[in-house]
Design a protein around this motif. Structure first.
Motif, short mmCIF file in Angstrom:
data_model
loop_
_atom_site.label_atom_id
_atom_site.label_comp_id
_atom_site.label_asym_id
_atom_site.label_seq_id
_atom_site.Cartn_x
_atom_site.Cartn_y
_atom_site.Cartn_z
N ASN A 21 34.33 5.16 -17.66
CA ASN A 21 34.80 6.54 -17.80
C ASN A 21 34.04 7.28 -18.89
N ASP A 22 33.76 6.56 -20.00
CA ASP A 22 32.98 7.18 -21.08
C ASP A 22 31.58 7.55 -20.60
N GLN A 23 30.98 6.64 -19.81
CA GLN A 23 29.64 6.89 -19.29
C GLN A 23 29.63 8.10 -18.35
N ILE A 24 30.65 8.15 -17.49
CA ILE A 24 30.75 9.28 -16.57
C ILE A 24 30.92 10.59 -17.33
N SER A 25 31.75 10.55 -18.38
CA SER A 25 31.96 11.76 -19.20
C SER A 25 30.67 12.19 -19.86
N SER A 26 29.90 11.18 -20.32
CA SER A 26 28.63 11.50 -20.96
C SER A 26 27.66 12.17 -19.99
N VAL A 27 27.60 11.63 -18.76
CA VAL A 27 26.72 12.22 -17.74
C VAL A 27 27.19 13.63 -17.39
N GLN A 28 28.52 13.79 -17.31
CA GLN A 28 29.07 15.11 -16.97
C GLN A 28 28.70 16.14 -18.04
N ARG A 29 28.75 15.72 -19.30
CA ARG A 29 28.38 16.66 -20.38
C ARG A 29 26.90 17.02 -20.31
N MET A 30 26.09 16.00 -19.97
CA MET A 30 24.66 16.28 -19.84
C MET A 30 24.38 17.28 -18.74
N LEU A 31 25.10 17.13 -17.64
CA LEU A 31 24.93 18.07 -16.53
C LEU A 31 25.41 19.47 -16.89
N ASP A 32 26.52 19.52 -17.65
CA ASP A 32 27.06 20.83 -18.03
C ASP A 32 26.13 21.56 -19.00
N LEU A 33 25.51 20.77 -19.90
CA LEU A 33 24.66 21.38 -20.91
C LEU A 33 23.27 21.74 -20.39
N SER A 34 22.87 21.03 -19.33
CA SER A 34 21.53 21.28 -18.80
C SER A 34 21.51 22.58 -18.00
N LEU A 35 20.39 23.23 -18.03
CA LEU A 35 20.22 24.45 -17.25
C LEU A 35 19.59 24.11 -15.93
N ALA A 36 19.41 25.08 -15.13
CA ALA A 36 18.82 24.85 -13.82
C ALA A 36 17.44 24.23 -13.96
N ASP A 37 16.78 24.63 -15.00
CA ASP A 37 15.44 24.12 -15.22
C ASP A 37 15.54 22.93 -16.18
N VAL A 38 15.52 21.69 -15.64
CA VAL A 38 15.65 20.47 -16.44
C VAL A 38 14.29 19.85 -16.58
N CYS A 39 13.94 19.49 -17.82
CA CYS A 39 12.64 18.87 -18.06
C CYS A 39 12.59 17.47 -17.49
N PRO A 40 11.44 16.97 -17.17
CA PRO A 40 11.31 15.63 -16.56
C PRO A 40 11.91 14.53 -17.40
N ASP A 41 11.78 14.59 -18.73
CA ASP A 41 12.32 13.53 -19.58
C ASP A 41 13.85 13.45 -19.48
N LYS A 42 14.49 14.62 -19.50
CA LYS A 42 15.95 14.64 -19.37
C LYS A 42 16.39 14.15 -18.00
N ARG A 43 15.55 14.51 -16.98
CA ARG A 43 15.91 14.06 -15.63
C ARG A 43 15.83 12.53 -15.53
N LYS A 44 14.85 11.92 -16.20
CA LYS A 44 14.71 10.46 -16.20
C LYS A 44 15.91 9.79 -16.90
N ASN A 45 16.26 10.40 -18.07
CA ASN A 45 17.42 9.85 -18.80
C ASN A 45 18.69 9.92 -17.96
N LEU A 46 18.86 11.02 -17.28
CA LEU A 46 20.03 11.20 -16.44
C LEU A 46 20.06 10.18 -15.31
N ASN A 47 18.91 9.94 -14.70
CA ASN A 47 18.84 8.96 -13.61
C ASN A 47 19.16 7.55 -14.11
#
Length: 257
Positions: A21-47
């Motif tokens: 649940n903590d991991q899911i919350s962390s991913v959710q926050r990352m998605l909320d904070l990211s803008l439509a234009d996500v840099c490749p490094d952030k996209r890799k971390n998210l994956n």
């Protein structure tokens, strides 16, 4: 596997669940904070985070399945243990006070067979003869199966233990009586000599070679009450072929079978 171990496993599963649940919350926050234009490094971390969560979910489902199987096994084991404990308690509460013994007659037959062996020494033969001479025939205890088939009108309210208590007293009476009968008359005192003479007077041609007792013997050698209840027990012992009645001369002789 104990219940406490199972509970520990369930606690571990709860910890894993919180971590997911903590991991899911962390991913959710990352998605909320990211803008439509996500840099490749952030996209890799998210994956990577998503892949880690997916692996945790697989392990979590696997652990849940194992715990279900273990819980089912523990319930079956608990039920089996409960049944075994109930059976053991029933056996403990219903152990008969008197257990059937080996018939003395069979022991005598074995001794006689030993006596007939050609290679038995004379001293051993004398020991065997002495044992046979001193032995008094005993009534075997009534088994529970025998007691259950005795007609109800004959049993009345006499419990199983009481009939075998009477068997003990009858055997003790016979042992005491024939101990006196087998003693030399000159070794007896006045009281036992009178008993000896009474025993001899009660013998008939029909009792030759038999062991028997009478009601007076019960009074002399036991604390049994010679009453209607005792007569009922003696009747049951006759029914179970432990005794035989022989009447004559105003006396009832109870022959041990």
């Amino acid at each position: 596997m104990s219940i406490s171990f199972c509970r520990k496993k369930m606690s571990d599963l709860e910890s894993i669940s919180h971590h997911i649940n903590d991991q899911i919350s962390s991913v959710q926050r990352m998605l909320d904070l990211s803008l439509a234009d996500v840099c490749p490094d952030k996209r890799k971390n998210l994956n990577r985070e998503l892949d880690a969560i997916e692996r945790l979910l697989v392990e979590f489902e696997k652990s849940v399945g194992q715990q279900k199987d273990q819980l089912s096994h523990l319930k079956a084991l608990e039920e089996l243990t409960g049944n075994n404990l109930a059976s053991l308690q029933h056996l403990k509460d219903n152990v008969p006070a008197h257990l059937p013994q080996k018939c003395p007659q069979k022991e005598n037959e074995q001794i006689m067979k030993q006596n007939q062996e050609p290679d038995v020494e004379s001293s051993q033969q004398e020991i065997v003869k002495s044992k046979l001479k001193s032995h008094v025939k005993e009534i075997p205890f009534i088994t529970l199966a025998e007691f259950e088939v005795i007609p109800s009108y004959m049993k009345g309210r006499v419990p199983y233990d009481e009939i075998n208590k009477a068997v003990q007293n009858i055997n003790a009476t016979a042992a005491a009586k024939y101990k006196i009968v087998r003693q030399p008359v000159k070794t007896l005192n006045n009281h036992t000599r009178k008993l000896y003479q009474r025993f001899k007077d009660q013998e008939t041609k029909d009792t030759k070679g038999q062991y028997f007792v009478v009601e007076d013997d019960f009074r002399d050698f036991t604390q049994m009450k010679v009453d209607k209840r005792l007569h009922g027990i003696l009747n049951m012992l006759r029914h179970c072929q432990r005794l035989q009645e022989l009447r004559g001369g105003g006396l009832t002789r109870y022959i041990i079978l």
